[in-house]
Every structure is written in structure tokens, then in C-alpha cells.
Design a protein around this motif. Structure first.
Motif, PDB file in Angstrom:
ATOM      1  N   ARG A 137       0.836  -1.299   0.006  1.00  0.00           N
ATOM      2  CA  ARG A 137      -0.052  -0.084   0.026  1.00  0.00           C
ATOM      3  C   ARG A 137       0.826   1.417   0.062  1.00  0.00           C
ATOM      4  NH1 ARG A 137      -4.507   0.561   4.645  1.00  0.00           N
ATOM      5  NH2 ARG A 137      -5.331  -1.320   3.503  1.00  0.00           N
ATOM      6  N   SER A 138       0.477   2.385  -0.666  1.00  0.00           N
ATOM      7  CA  SER A 138       1.277   3.518  -0.741  1.00  0.00           C
ATOM      8  C   SER A 138       0.212   4.544  -0.302  1.00  0.00           C
ATOM      9  CB  SER A 138       1.818   3.827  -2.277  1.00  0.00           C
ATOM     10  OG  SER A 138       0.683   3.877  -3.061  1.00  0.00           O
ATOM     11  N   TYR A 139       0.798   5.615   0.162  1.00  0.00           N
ATOM     12  CA  TYR A 139       0.268   6.770   0.875  1.00  0.00           C
ATOM     13  C   TYR A 139       0.675   7.993  -0.046  1.00  0.00           C
ATOM     14  CZ  TYR A 139      -1.071   3.217   3.988  1.00  0.00           C
ATOM     15  OH  TYR A 139      -1.233   2.008   4.706  1.00  0.00           O
ATOM     16  N   ASN A 173      -0.684  14.480   2.226  1.00  0.00           N
ATOM     17  CA  ASN A 173      -2.041  15.474   2.324  1.00  0.00           C
ATOM     18  C   ASN A 173      -1.534  16.824   3.082  1.00  0.00           C
ATOM     19  OD1 ASN A 173      -1.310  14.390   4.725  1.00  0.00           O
ATOM     20  ND2 ASN A 173      -3.291  14.086   5.476  1.00  0.00           N
ATOM     21  N   ASN A 202      -1.489  11.068   8.884  1.00  0.00           N
ATOM     22  CA  ASN A 202      -1.143  10.263   7.586  1.00  0.00           C
ATOM     23  C   ASN A 202      -0.416   9.384   8.030  1.00  0.00           C
ATOM     24  OD1 ASN A 202      -0.084   9.663   5.008  1.00  0.00           O
ATOM     25  ND2 ASN A 202      -0.622  11.537   4.182  1.00  0.00           N
ATOM     26  N   PRO A 203      -0.431   7.900   7.387  1.00  0.00           N
ATOM     27  CA  PRO A 203       0.507   6.778   7.733  1.00  0.00           C
ATOM     28  C   PRO A 203       1.687   7.277   7.355  1.00  0.00           C
ATOM     29  CG  PRO A 203      -1.599   6.002   6.567  1.00  0.00           C
ATOM     30  CD  PRO A 203      -1.843   7.411   6.511  1.00  0.00           C
ATOM     31  N   LEU A 204       2.125   8.038   6.371  1.00  0.00           N
ATOM     32  CA  LEU A 204       3.456   8.289   5.981  1.00  0.00           C
ATOM     33  C   LEU A 204       4.176   8.952   7.291  1.00  0.00           C
ATOM     34  CD1 LEU A 204       2.759  10.398   2.736  1.00  0.00           C
ATOM     35  CD2 LEU A 204       3.845   8.045   3.041  1.00  0.00           C
ATOM     36  N   ARG A 240       2.140   1.935  10.921  1.00  0.00           N
ATOM     37  CA  ARG A 240       2.024   2.787   9.672  1.00  0.00           C
ATOM     38  C   ARG A 240       0.604   2.684   9.364  1.00  0.00           C
ATOM     39  NH1 ARG A 240       6.560   5.004   8.715  1.00  0.00           N
ATOM     40  NH2 ARG A 240       8.527   3.977   9.424  1.00  0.00           N
ATOM     41  N   ARG A 241       0.008   1.240   9.026  1.00  0.00           N
ATOM     42  CA  ARG A 241      -1.453   1.425   8.594  1.00  0.00           C
ATOM     43  C   ARG A 241      -2.234   1.864   9.386  1.00  0.00           C
ATOM     44  NH1 ARG A 241       2.348  -1.622   6.160  1.00  0.00           N
ATOM     45  NH2 ARG A 241       2.083  -2.335   4.043  1.00  0.00           N
ATOM     46  N   ALA A 297      -1.734   4.371  11.343  1.00  0.00           N
ATOM     47  CA  ALA A 297      -1.312   5.934  11.497  1.00  0.00           C
ATOM     48  C   ALA A 297      -1.078   6.420  12.714  1.00  0.00           C
ATOM     49  CB  ALA A 297      -2.377   6.852  10.659  1.00  0.00           C
TER      50      ALA A 297
END
Length: 746
Positions: free
Chosen positions: A34-36, A39, A101-103, A131-132, A134
């Protein structure tokens, strides 16, 4: 005794069987690609480079910071890392809080805060889940350690893109270009970042992205001015209590005592006579008065005169002491061990001592507060929080809405020390906004903050050691009775996270958080650290440096007592047992040299202590005495610190000085007793906090190091209390083994 092997590992199949659906989800998420997308919001004229950086056509470099600023300086240190790699002009650097944001997840913060409670899960699974989900956490002195690498990569990527855009204009290779002071350069050619930003953003990057080489002006390592200081000085900085919304009302709250307590009655008629009073909201756990201003709301609470019933056990000082004593006599869980302690102790003359630490309060300047607005099923929250994602989840659960329907605006925090990891105020204000159908700001009074704190837990320790003929420690045992605060904290903060709860359920017995820091830094052939869980009936939580604040007190006071038994001077005794730990030994020798160490002889009033914590090391020399009224007076503190590479030395010094004063306050006060399920400290005046006139002369020596950065914000707290206790022993000839270092707590 329940033993826990240090080498235990759990296979993936075992995880799925033992953890059920929750842990199965973690495993699935960890292998689910998964990529994010970033924002980070853009204003007119700004260009987005990555999740951490945008540059305006006016040349302003704005850095997104995913950590809460509560005085520790992350709004300066983290932008400084990126700006250094970018080659920016510090005068053009701005900062803004990152959105959820999970980032921006902080897996290191999760591991550090809970002190290894989730180690049953393999590291990739823990990181993937953080991470997933957040999990943005500001905790455990991890901000620089967790975000230095991604911020350097973000700065380097933008530098390469700016060089490429400039090179295109100059018709040269981009590798021949550089950046410095907010300009892209090639020989005498110079272009401002603002002129290049629009063309540079979105360009292609080499793999790997090269970091800046040596040479040129570097921002990292300089004591640059704090970015948050000007707004805080001129009053323009916005804290949570400064939020004002159209049609907003103000609420004050009174909560039930700890334990099995419920609201019985309130006097609504009396409250109705308070000018500005608007409404009363009640449930089993609390009553809130709502008014046109907070002062009226708080006065209305007094008029309401809420009565609560308590049907469970009565909690007081005696009950807490009894539970700790009983726990210490019962079975414990072995958390760490090495060597054969039974053989080391067999038939030998042992040295024993018992130490205690009381409940400690956070006592931050800013009390618990939050503002909420609920519109068309969408909840907006303005609050000081160290865990915005967890606050969002808790508020959503309180209203029965999805997390996607909740927006959190993290605010500057007026102190915290771990208190703002909690999200009780967020759930309370969400309920108030729903019931009142208008925006509302909830603020706890200082009294409510002290009565319903999530306290640093009390602890009782029995320390035992065997000394050899040459004065070496041959065996060491620490049996520590304390609440299972790590498990309690995880269960409370992660209550809506099924996977985390399942992982906690299959984690090894015992609570590493409760005895964190108890493993001795000294070399000895055998030691054992046991945790004896104690359910004291009082909610406990994370407090600056956690259990290290009392385990360092136990260890470093006991080391002094062992040195006395061995007939060895305390500094030499410590250094002789450090083995190859050159960094901590240098801290000790530096503090002793700067402080004019006299050997801790009787009448000197000098004490010394050291601690290693989060990859950093500190030694503290304290000078103290007793005043005529029996109160503790600290005259001088000297600290030597090795925390690895320093991004901003002034920030490090500020945090060490602040931590020393914070730890000193806790050593001589900042504690509370309990009576009839209520804390006995009701005002800041009850805490015997040191005032400006009580602040000793403080010297902080930062030892240069090229090691990776270690934690700083909590580092100074653990070592100061034992240093003061050891100084009082040298001053009076009497050993004080209880924190705070006073005769008792009312």
C-alpha cells in the motif's frame, strides 16, 4: 516465580493461532502493499515537494512536523534536519503541524513508549501495523531518532530537484550544481529556491538520492533560534485554550472518584442562579456545567455540589502501601536475568535495602482541554495531543461514528510530560458537542487535573546484592512491586485497536514498562530483575521518563550504599564496574571534575549518580543540605551528557536543564497521597514545587560525540533524584530511601 526467557520468539503460525483475528490482521496488513499520498495542504504560490516539504514562490520553506510541540523543541530540531540537507536559509524556514497520515507514523515511538510489551510480534509486523494504523506518537524521546532519516531524505530529494531545475536553465549537468543559503548555485550563478520551486516540484529523482557531502555551511549542529519562540513571546501562538468558534460555549467538569463510583445527584436549581450558566450535562462518570464563559461554568460546578457514591474498595495511602507490600511478598515475573544468581547468593552475606517511590503528578501548566464542533455527522477536534490518531479513534468510538468522520487539529501544548497521550478530554468534549448541538470548549481546572491525573505509579523495591572480597558485585537482585502501567496504558490508549489488544494478550507475562531502567548498567556476573504486579486501584500512566524515574533512584542509591559497605569512594566504585562503557565513564569523570568532587565524604553534601537511557548517557553531581525546618535544599547541580550527534546544542541544553528541574521537583515534592479514593493534592500549592529562589546553580556540559542521536527530553529526569539522595546522605549521615525525599505525604 514465573520465568520469561529473553530468547523467546513467536512464529507466524503461532501468532495466528494465539492471537486470533486481531493479530491475523496485523500479519495480513504487513504483507499488503500500500502506498500513501502526501496530504500537506498548499496555499497559493506554494509547490509540494514531498510529505514533509513545500516551497513558496516567495522562497519560504515550510516543513511539516508530525510530532507534537510541547516545549521540547521539535518545531526547530526537525525542520533544522531537513533545512540542513536542503541547503536552506534558516531565516526563510517555517513550520506547520502535519496532518494525520500513515506516512508520519512513528513505530519507534510505539516500541519505546510501551517498553517492549509487543516484542512477541516480529519487528516488520509491528512497523507495518503502526504505519497502516497511522500511529502518530510523540513519546519516548524518539522525535529525532525516528524522523532524522526521512527528513534528510526529504531535504535531499528537494535539493536534487532544485539543482535539476537550475541546471536546465544554465544548460549544465545537475551534479555540478549545489545549494546553499536558499540558493541553487553553479560557480557564480545563483537562483533563489522560490524562482525554481514550481519547475522543480514533481521532477524525477535518481535512486538512491544522494545526501549532501561534507563542506559548505551546515545548519545541523548549530544552535539556531527556535522557530516557535517569537510567537510564544509575543502571545500570537495559538494553544488549545485560544480556540474561538462561532456560537461556542464553555464547559467545566467534575468527575467521579477513582474506583467503582457513580454520580448520584446535582443541585440544578442552585446552579441556575449563576450568571452566564446555560446547561448541565450528566452521566454516571461525570457532570459538566456549560456557560457563556469558563469562569461561570466552574462556579456553577460548585453550585451543583455533585454527590458521588463509591461501592468498591476504599483507596488511601494505607491501602496502596499494603497492596505493594503484599505484591512484593508474592510471586513475580522475571523480566531480565544473566548468570547463576542462586549460586552467587548461596551461603553468602548479602546486602539488602528497601526503597519506595510515591505517586507523582504531571502538573503541566496547561490542564486537559479540547474544543469540538459536530456538524452534519462530522466531528472537528482542536486539542493538545501527543497521539492524534488515538484521540480521533476514541472520539469516534464515543459517538459511534467512523474515524473518517473525525478531523483532529493538533495544537501547541503547554507542557505535557506524557499527560497528553491520554484522550479522555477528547471523548468528553465529543459527547458534549453532540448533546449541546453547538461548539463547546472543555477545560479541566487544576484541581480536576490533579484529582484525575494518570499518575506516575508508586513502587516498592527490595534490592539485594553480594559483594566479593575485592569489592566487586558478584550478584544483584531487584524485586520491584509496581502497577502494570505498560499494560494499563496500552489497554487504555489502544482500546479501539483490535489487533493491538490481541497482540498484548499473547505477549509475555510481566510488564517490562513497570521495571524499565532497572537492569544495571554495571558489569556483574549475575543479576535478576523481577516485576511483582500490584493493583493499587488508582489509574496510572506515562510520566516523563516512565519507570526509569524510580528504578534509577533504586539502583543509584543502592550502588552508593554498596560502595559504603565495600569501603570504596562512590565515583571510583562506579567507574570500576562499568567495564568497557567508555561513554558513561566519561560522563561520570566529567561531572566529577567540573563539580569539584570531594569523594562524597561525610559533611561534603555531595552526591553523584548516572544513567543510560534511549541511547544517551548522563552523570549528575548534586550538592544539597537540609534547612532548619527540615526541608531539602539543592544548592548546585552539575550534569555531563553524551547524547550522540546534536542537531541543535541549545535545544539539548534546554531539555537537560528543564529535565533536571523537573526531576528535582519530583525528588522533593510534586507528589500526592490518596484519601477516600481522591488525591490529597488539590492545588499546585500543595505540591511544594521549587520556585525561582529555590533553583540551584546548574551547569550542563555537552560531550561531543559522533554517535547516532539518542533521546534527550527525558534523559535528565532519572539521575537527579538519586544524586540528591546521595548528597543528603553525605550531608546528614542519614539515608533517605523514599521518593519524594521528605518525611511523608499528607
Amino acid at each position: 516465580m514465573v520465568a520469561r526467557g529473553e530468547g523467546n520468539t513467536v512464529g507466524r503460525r503461532g501468532l495466528l493461532i494465539g492471537g486470533g483475528v486481531g493479530v491475523g490482521l496485523i500479519v495480513a496488513w504487513a504483507v499488503w502493499p500500500r502506498s500513501y499520498a502526501p496530504n500537506l495542504p498548499l496555499a497559493h504560490g506554494e509547490s509540494l515537494f514531498n510529505a514533509y516539504l513545500k516551497i513558496g514562490e516567495d522562497g519560504v520553506v515550510t516543513v511539516a512536523v508530525p510530532q507534537a510541540e510541547h516545549g521540547q523543541g521539535v518545531y526547530t530540531a526537525l525542520p533544522q534536519i531537513l533545512a540542513d540537507e536542503l541547503g536552506a536559509d534558516w531565516r526563510t524556514v517555517a513550520v506547520q503541524p502535519a496532518q494525520l497520515n500513515p506516512l508520519y507514523a512513528n513505530p519507534l515511538g510505539v516500541d519505546t513508549l510501551f517498553e517492549g510489551l509487543f516484542d512477541a510480534l516480529p519487528l516488520p509486523l509491528r512497523e507495518g501495523h503502526a504505519r497502516r494504523s497511522a500511529l502518530l506518537l510523540t513519546a519516548g524521546s524518539t522525535s529525532v531518532r525516528a524522523f532524522e532519516a526521512p527528513l534528510r531524505q526529504a531535504g535531499a530529494a528537494a535539493r536534487v530537484l532544485l539543482c535539476k531545475a537550475a541546471a536546465k536553465r544554465w544548460n549544465v549537468g545537475w551534479q555540478a550544481c549545489a545549494t546553499e543559503g536558499g540558493f541553487a548555485t553553479h560557480g557564480k550563478d545563483r537562483l533563489r529556491f522560490g524562482e525554481l520551486a514550481a519547475a522543480a516540484a514533481g521532477g524525477t529523482l535518481p535512486d538512491p538520492v544522494p545526501l549532501r557531502g561534507e563542506g559548505g555551511t551546515r545548519l545541523s549542529g548549530q544552535s539556531l533560534p527556535r522557530l516557535d519562540a517569537p510567537a510564544k513571546v509575543d502571545g500570537s501562538a495559538n494553544f488549545a485554550g485560544d480556540i474561538r468558534l462561532p456560537d461556542m460555549v464553555f464547559a467545566a467538569i467534575r468527575q467521579a472518584p477513582v474506583g467503582d463510583a457513580k454520580l448520584l445527584s446535582v443541585d440544578r436549581d442552585a446552579a441556575a442562579h449563576v450568571r452566564g450558566m446555560l446547561s448541565v450535562v450528566t452521566n454516571d462518570d461525570w457532570v459538566a456545567a456549560v456557560a457563556s464563559n469558563w469562569w461561570a461554568a466552574n462556579r456553577a460546578l460548585d453550585a451543583l455540589a455533585p454527590k458521588f457514591s463509591t461501592t468498591g474498595p476504599i483507596v488511601n495511602n494505607d491501602s496502596i502501601d499494603a497492596v505493594l507490600a503484599a505484591a512484593l511478598k508474592g510471586d513475580g515475573t522475571r523480566i531480565w536475568s544473566t548468570g547463576d544468581l542462586a549460586t552467587a547468593f548461596k551461603g553468602a552475606k548479602l546486602v539488602t535495602a528497601t526503597y519506595r517511590a510515591g505517586l507523582a503528578v504531571h502538573a503541566a501548566i496547561e490542564t486537559m482541554t479540547a474544543t469540538a464542533r459536530l456538524t452534519d455527522g462530522k466531528l472537528e477536534l482542536w486539542l493538545p495531543t501527543q497521539a492524534p490518531g488515538l484521540a480521533r479513534a476514541a472520539a469516534a468510538a464515543a459517538l459511534g461514528i467512523s474515524e473518517g468522520a473525525v478531523v483532529v487539529y493538533p495544537m501547541l501544548i503547554g507542557g505535557s510530560f506524557g499527560a497528553n497521550l491520554e484522550h479522555l478530554a477528547a471523548t468528553q468534549v465529543a459527547v458534549l458537542a453532540r448533546d449541546l448541538k453547538r461548539p463547546v470548549q472543555l477545560t479541566w481546572s487544576h484541581g480536576e487535573d490533579l484529582l484525575h491525573d494518570r499518575y506516575r505509579p508508586p513502587a516498592l523495591a527490595r534490592m539485594t546484592a553480594r559483594l566479593g572480597g575485592n569489592g566487586q558485585i558478584l550478584g544483584w537482585q531487584a524485586k520491584i512491586a509496581a502497577p502494570s502501567t505498560g499494560r494499563e496504558l496500552a489497554g487504555r490508549l489502544l482500546a479501539t485497536d483490535r489487533a493491538a489488544r490481541a497482540a498484548l494478550a499473547i505477549s509475555a507475562a510481566g510488564d517490562t514498562y513497570a521495571v524499565a531502567g532497572a537492569r544495571p548498567v554495571y558489569r556483574m556476573p549475575a543479576y535478576a530483575i523481577d516485576h511483582h504486579p500490584a493493583d493499587i486501584g488508582v489509574p496510572t500512566g506515562h510520566w516523563r521518563s516512565g519507570a526509569h524515574s524510580y528504578t534509577a533512584f533504586f539502583n543509584e542509591c543502592f550502588i552508593d550504599e554498596l560502595a559504603h559497605v565495600a569501603g570504596t569512594e562512590a565515583l571510583s566504585f562506579r567507574i570500576g564496574m562499568l567495564g568497557g562503557d567508555a561513554r558513561l565513564a566519561r560522563c561520570l569523570s566529567t561531572a566529577a571534575s567540573l563539580g569539584g568532587w570531594e569523594g562524597g565524604v561525610q559533611g561534603s553534601g555531595q552526591g553523584i549518580a548516572c544513567h543510560s537511557f534511549r541511547g544517551s548517557h548522563i552523570a549528575v553531581l548534586a550538592e544539597a543540605h537540609l534547612d532548619n525546618d527540615g526541608s531539602v535544599a539543592v544548592d548546585r547541580i552539575v550534569a555531563a551528557v553524551d547524547c550522540g550527534r546534536q542537531i541543535n546544542p541549545d535545544l539539548v541544553r534546554q531539555q537537560i536543564e528543564g529535565g533536571l528541574i523537573f526531576g528535582m521537583a519530583a525528588a522533593i515534592g510534586a507528589s500526592t497521597g490518596f484519601s477516600d479514593n481522591l488525591a490529597t493534592a488539590r492545588t499546585l500549592g500543595d505540591l511544594d514545587l521549587p520556585r525561582l529562589a529555590d533553583t540551584p546553580d546548574i551547569t550542563v556540559e555537552l560531550i561531543p560525540s559522533e554517535a547516532d542521536p539518542g533521546g534527550v527530553s527525558e534523559l535528565a529526569v532519572p539521575a537527579i533524584a538519586p544524586a540528591i539522595a546521595n548528597a543528603l546522605q553525605a550531608a546528614t549521615g542519614t539515608r533517605r530511601r523514599t521518593l519524594p525525599l521528605i518525611t511523608g505525604i499528607a
